[in-house]
Write an enzyme that holds these catalytic residues in place. Structure first.
Site, PDB file in Angstrom:
ATOM      1  N   ALA A  75       0.829  -1.204   0.000  1.00 37.84           N
ATOM      2  CA  ALA A  75       0.000   0.000   0.000  1.00 37.84           C
ATOM      3  C   ALA A  75       0.865   1.256   0.000  1.00 37.84           C
ATOM      4  CB  ALA A  75      -0.915   0.003   1.219  1.00 37.84           C
ATOM      5  N   GLY A 120       0.711  -5.569   0.652  1.00 40.68           N
ATOM      6  CA  GLY A 120      -0.258  -5.687  -0.438  1.00 40.68           C
ATOM      7  C   GLY A 120       0.345  -6.181  -1.727  1.00 40.68           C
ATOM      8  N   GLU A 123       0.252  -9.786  -1.400  1.00 40.76           N
ATOM      9  CA  GLU A 123      -1.143 -10.213  -1.473  1.00 40.76           C
ATOM     10  C   GLU A 123      -1.649 -10.261  -2.916  1.00 40.76           C
ATOM     11  OE1 GLU A 123      -3.217  -8.921   2.675  1.00 40.76           O
ATOM     12  OE2 GLU A 123      -2.329  -7.295   1.509  1.00 40.76           O
ATOM     13  N   GLU A 143       2.571  -6.083   7.860  1.00 42.85           N
ATOM     14  CA  GLU A 143       1.594  -5.074   8.279  1.00 42.85           C
ATOM     15  C   GLU A 143       1.552  -4.824   9.785  1.00 42.85           C
ATOM     16  OE1 GLU A 143       0.032  -6.340   4.202  1.00 42.85           O
ATOM     17  OE2 GLU A 143       1.114  -7.245   5.880  1.00 42.85           O
TER      18      GLU A 143
END
Length: 269
Positions: A75, A120, A123, A143
């Site tokens: 992110a 992310g 992910e 995270e």
């Protein structure tokens, strides 16, 4: 090969005869930020995935990066830091749209990972069916080290890959895992020579795309829907998928081509 851009940060290349593109390459292209996923980039990923999902000519999607040292660093924390609580709430479905867009593609998906695939970014790779990585890859879900949790599917996709205990250890420690260990732990599926992740992933995609498009979509549906169900329920999912292809034009062509000892010409229906 044909190219189409979705916003500033996502490029779709179609590889195939006449540029029609049996294999579609979804390239993350935000080099100045190592492909950090901003709201704008998330929207573009989601839009590209919607278009690819609706395109019946696409048989396989390969997710790649144009950055030399990173697949995606996760992110955009600079953007996140500027958001108020209310703005963060409104931004959440935008972010989720990128990850679910990749996850819900109806065709086989391959991630080509080099360098950093963190948070992310990892992910996005986990949302794919197969992860190809080169020796420079460094993956992880860090995270909790910045006060949040994996929110792009990591807490659900990682244990499905490596088991609950291993996923817990990786998520709770927030540690980064280099390529060789990542392959050993099952965090990536195929380990290739440095710099060859994209080439090898596209080659793997081409091998998949040579098969029946109807069969590929049905097989993926059975794999995804049946995963985690008890065996009896899973076999019912498989049977439904089989029935969806058993009387298709692809099935008739596949059997005919086998008997005639020739390459199939799939009608895709």
């Amino acid at each position: 090969m044909s190219e189409e851009r979705y916003g500033e940060f996502v490029l779709v290349r179609r590889h195939g005869d006449g540029g029609a593109g049996q294999v579609a390459e979804l390239a993350l292209d935000r080099p100045k930020a190592m492909n950090a996923v901003s709201s704008e980039m998330a929207r573009s990923i989601a839009r590209a995935c919607t278009a690819l999902a609706e395109d019946r000519d696409v048989r396989v999607v390969v997710v790649t990066s144009t950055h030399e040292r990173a697949f995606c660093v996760g992110a955009d924390l600079k953007e996140r830091n500027s958001l108020s609580d209310a703005e963060l709430v409104r931004q959440r479905p935008v972010a989720r749209g990128a990850y679910t867009g990749v996850l819900e593609l109806p065709v086989p998906t391959i991630a080509a990972v080099h360098g950093f695939a963190l948070g992310g970014g990892f992910e996005l790779a986990l949302a794919c069916d197969v992860i190809v990585a080169d020796g420079t890859a460094v993956v992880g879900l860090p995270e909790v080290s910045v006060g949040v949790i994996p929110g792009g599917g990591g807490t659900q996709l990682l244990p499905r890959r490596v088991g609950a205990a291993r996923a817990a250890e990786l998520i709770f420690t927030a540690r980064r895992v280099e390529a060789a260990e990542a392959r050993e732990l099952g965090l990536v599926d195929v380990l290739v020579e440095d710099g060859r992740d994209r080439e090898e992933a596209l080659a793997l995609g081409a091998r998949m795309a040579a098969n029946s498009p109807v069969g590929l979509r049905a097989a993926k549906r059975a794999l995804r829907v049946g995963h985690g169900l008890d065996l009896r329920a899973g076999l019912e999912v498989e049977d439904a998928a089989w029935r969806s292809v058993a009387f298709s034009g692809d099935r008739a062509e596949g059997v005919a081509a086998f008997n005639e000892k020739r390459k199939p010409e799939w009608p895709g229906e």
